[in-house]
Design a protein around this motif. Structure first.
Motif: not given
Length: 213
Positions: A137, A187, A190, A193
């Motif tokens: 991630g 990620s 997104e 975060r």
């Protein structure tokens, strides 16, 4: 295609609308995307019948993985820590779920040795930054040309640093490998975060599918 780090019903609905095959719930202790069992149930209720639910664990105890499956009802287990082959085999045989084994790739040797590891399928990811305890991630990509060195027949997902901007190139490169099964992104979909963005989730899937035409 797998969307990982789903945390809310809205995330799950966007994943369904993007027509992903796998939805990832993170139970790794050090991840900002970790969900509670209550949150996991809400996500699973929406994914059920639309996508398989993958529980992501990273160095969690065997008993915790088993208890989480019993509570939530997972379809697969993703091991994304430093678990050894014996642990992965125990999860698959005693819990009864296929294991998606995350392996860091930073050299041809990593790719060549991957098929020696235990797992029903693999997830090839970038190595985390030095000293960072979180295994995935990070939004980092590895050199995708290294995939050529993987000669195994078990399927793999490509992860690490994927985004709406580079997903088409990732599909062109990884898609040339006969064992390529899809992409795993977290990620890259997104807005900040740990917080998914519906527009990015839909756009990523659209760009990935367009690249397969």
């Amino acid at each position: 295609m797998k969307y990982c780090g789903l945390r809310t019903p809205e995330d799950a609905m966007a994943a369904v609308d993007a027509k992903v095959q796998l939805g990832g719930l993170v139970f790794a202790h050090k991840s900002p995307r970790r969900v509670t069992l209550r949150e996991a149930h809400k996500v699973r209720d929406i994914l059920f019948g639309n996508a398989e639910v993958v529980g992501l664990f990273a160095d969690n105890a065997f008993e915790e993985i088993a208890a989480t499956h019993n509570a939530v009802g997972l379809d697969r287990v993703q091991l994304h820590g430093d678990e050894d082959d014996a642990f992965a085999e125990r999860v698959e045989k005693e819990i009864g779920l296929p294991v998606l084994r995350a392996l860091p790739i930073s050299s041809r040797e990593d790719a060549e040795r991957a098929d020696q590891r235990y797992g029903s399928a693999f997830l090839f990811d970038a190595r985390p930054p030095d000293g960072n305890p979180q295994k995935g991630g990070h939004g980092r990509a590895f050199d995708w040309s290294l995939l050529e060195a993987y000669s195994g027949e078990r399927k793999f997902l490509l992860a690490g640093g994927l985004s709406t901007e580079n997903v088409a190139n990732a599909v062109r490169i990884a898609g040339a490998h006969p064992a390529f099964a899809g992409l795993d992104v977290s990620s890259g979909i997104e807005r900040e975060r740990g917080i998914k963005d519906r527009g990015l989730m839909l756009g990523f899937a659209e760009n990935a599918r367009a690249a397969r035409i």
